[in-house]
Design a protein around this motif. Structure first.
Motif, mmCIF file in Angstrom:
data_model
loop_
_atom_site.group_PDB
_atom_site.id
_atom_site.type_symbol
_atom_site.label_atom_id
_atom_site.label_comp_id
_atom_site.label_asym_id
_atom_site.label_seq_id
_atom_site.Cartn_x
_atom_site.Cartn_y
_atom_site.Cartn_z
ATOM 1 N N TYR A 54 0.817 -1.211 0.000
ATOM 2 C CA TYR A 54 0.000 0.000 0.000
ATOM 3 C C TYR A 54 0.854 1.266 0.000
ATOM 4 O O TYR A 54 0.575 2.217 -0.744
ATOM 5 C CB TYR A 54 -0.943 0.011 1.207
ATOM 6 C CG TYR A 54 -1.849 1.216 1.219
ATOM 7 C CD1 TYR A 54 -2.869 1.346 0.287
ATOM 8 C CD2 TYR A 54 -1.660 2.251 2.142
ATOM 9 C CE1 TYR A 54 -3.697 2.458 0.269
ATOM 10 C CE2 TYR A 54 -2.476 3.360 2.134
ATOM 11 C CZ TYR A 54 -3.487 3.465 1.194
ATOM 12 O OH TYR A 54 -4.287 4.576 1.174
ATOM 13 N N TYR A 66 -1.916 -1.470 -5.471
ATOM 14 C CA TYR A 66 -2.017 -2.308 -4.275
ATOM 15 C C TYR A 66 -3.226 -3.228 -4.357
ATOM 16 O O TYR A 66 -3.124 -4.437 -4.112
ATOM 17 C CB TYR A 66 -2.096 -1.424 -3.032
ATOM 18 C CG TYR A 66 -2.505 -2.140 -1.769
ATOM 19 C CD1 TYR A 66 -1.661 -3.089 -1.189
ATOM 20 C CD2 TYR A 66 -3.722 -1.861 -1.149
ATOM 21 C CE1 TYR A 66 -2.031 -3.747 -0.021
ATOM 22 C CE2 TYR A 66 -4.085 -2.508 0.011
ATOM 23 C CZ TYR A 66 -3.251 -3.455 0.571
ATOM 24 O OH TYR A 66 -3.621 -4.104 1.729
ATOM 25 N N ASP A 215 -3.421 -6.369 5.590
ATOM 26 C CA ASP A 215 -2.652 -6.124 4.370
ATOM 27 C C ASP A 215 -3.011 -7.125 3.276
ATOM 28 O O ASP A 215 -3.338 -6.747 2.143
ATOM 29 C CB ASP A 215 -1.162 -6.196 4.699
ATOM 30 C CG ASP A 215 -0.272 -6.022 3.483
ATOM 31 O OD1 ASP A 215 -0.719 -5.408 2.489
ATOM 32 O OD2 ASP A 215 0.876 -6.510 3.520
ATOM 33 N N ALA A 218 -6.533 -6.502 2.037
ATOM 34 C CA ALA A 218 -6.857 -5.134 1.615
ATOM 35 C C ALA A 218 -8.219 -4.727 2.180
ATOM 36 O O ALA A 218 -9.135 -4.346 1.453
ATOM 37 C CB ALA A 218 -6.850 -5.019 0.093
ATOM 38 N N CYS A 295 -3.220 -0.972 4.793
ATOM 39 C CA CYS A 295 -4.212 -1.387 3.792
ATOM 40 C C CYS A 295 -5.005 -0.247 3.179
ATOM 41 O O CYS A 295 -5.697 -0.443 2.179
ATOM 42 C CB CYS A 295 -5.172 -2.405 4.396
ATOM 43 S SG CYS A 295 -6.270 -1.732 5.664
#
Length: 338
Positions: A54, A66, A215, A218, A295
């Motif tokens: 990110y 991302y 992460d 997302a 994220c």
């Protein structure tokens, strides 16, 4: 007497979650004390065609490097209870939400049709208890009718001299294990408060696992479920966020005012548009803000009333659980409104 729907024990979490049929249960991580941290997933994980993390993607000026999310992408919602193992309200709420998704009712037999009928429109990541070490250390199954002094003892513990280790001084030494006589349920077995870990080089595997999950997935919206003594339900202010994210979080915060009022439940709309300039000492970055920075999603801290035998507003077990279902339903509505 603990209500039958008040499922807060680690054994109850393990027993139910290892037998879910509509969701998928896995062990997210193992705690410092060697205890499993269970998570239930609903909805398939989508491929967001990741090319960068990110930070790097936003450095390139386009977060789609991302996670490329189209109009048909399902919002990814993450709900986490028991960051502080003794704050049982969020544990109970997530367990009841899972029961709803599996059966159509919560443990009371109460329906929440909007949530149940729209759950398929999301990817849901549900963690009842992120800090099983702290929960295992707690000798009671509810904080309802517990005195304020006993509440502080259970939450933050005591110093070596036996005096209560109250908030916020419980954060003055970290990890706290070697300085505590009774280690409160805030902490894992290494004495780490997950909310104030070193997020660049985490001390706790639990912290690394949760940040890694946000992460990898997302996540679009994360809520960490906490207990807030006998205050009205509210969201705690989160610092070091982009202004546009604060605007979105304030909009969600504001949307709950009417939602709680309709149910006759207490809620305080605290200002989420926090400007850090000129504040001294500088406000801390905590786990909630760290989740955003891995994220890019909304990330908020919900503080539930706990029903203590103490001054303030005292909710019943039913009212505490209903307060969480108001939150969950409004999360769904907010994300589906876009």
């Amino acid at each position: 007497m603990v209500a039958s729907f008040w499922k807060s024990r680690l054994a109850e979490i393990k027993e139910y979650l290892t037998n879910v049929t509509l969701g998928s249960t896995r062990v997210l991580a193992t705690s410092a004390g060697g205890r499993d941290i269970y998570m239930v997933e609903y909805g398939e994980k989508e491929d967001f065609v990741r090319r960068a993390n990110y930070s790097s993607a936003t450095g390139a000026g386009n977060s789609e490097h991302y996670a490329h999310k189209g109009e048909d992408s399902k919002p990814v919602l993450l709900l986490v209870g028991g960051i502080h193992g003794g704050e049982l309200e969020g544990i109970v709420a997530v367990m009841n939400l899972i029961h709803l998704l599996e059966t159509g009712t919560d443990y009371r037999g109460k329906r929440h049709d909007y949530i149940y009928e729209n759950a398929h429109r999301f990817r849901l990541l549900l963690i009842p208890c992120m800090n099983p070490d702290g929960r295992a250390r707690l000798p009671v199954d509810t904080m309802i009718d517990v005195s304020y002094e006993k509440f502080v003892y259970y939450m933050q513990g005591t110093w070596k001299d036996g005096t209560l280790c109250a908030w916020p001084d419980c954060k003055a030494v970290h990890p706290i294990k070697d300085y505590a006589d009774y280690l409160g349920s805030y902490f894992n077995d290494d004495g780490v408060n997950l909310m104030h870990d070193n997020f660049f080089v985490p001390m706790a595997l639990e912290t690394s696992a949760l940040l890694g999950l946000a992460d990898q997935e997302a996540t679009d919206f994360t809520v960490l479920l906490h207990g807030g003594a006998n205050y009205e339900n509210h969201f705690y202010e989160i610092h070091y966020l982009p202004y546009v994210v604060m605007q979105k979080q304030q909009a969600f915060n504001h949307s709950l005012v009417d939602a709680y009022a309709k149910q006759g439940l207490p809620f305080t709309e605290r200002n989420q548009m926090v400007v850090d300039e000129g504040i001294f000492p500088y406000p801390s970055i905590n786990l909630t803000s760290a989740i955003h920075h891995v994220c890019g999603g909304m990330s908020m801290t919900f503080e539930s009333n706990m029903g203590l035998d103490a001054p303030g507003i005292k909710l019943t077990a039913d009212e505490i659980l209903d307060s969480h279902f108001v939150l969950f339903e409004e999360m769904f509505r907010f994300n589906l409104r876009g």
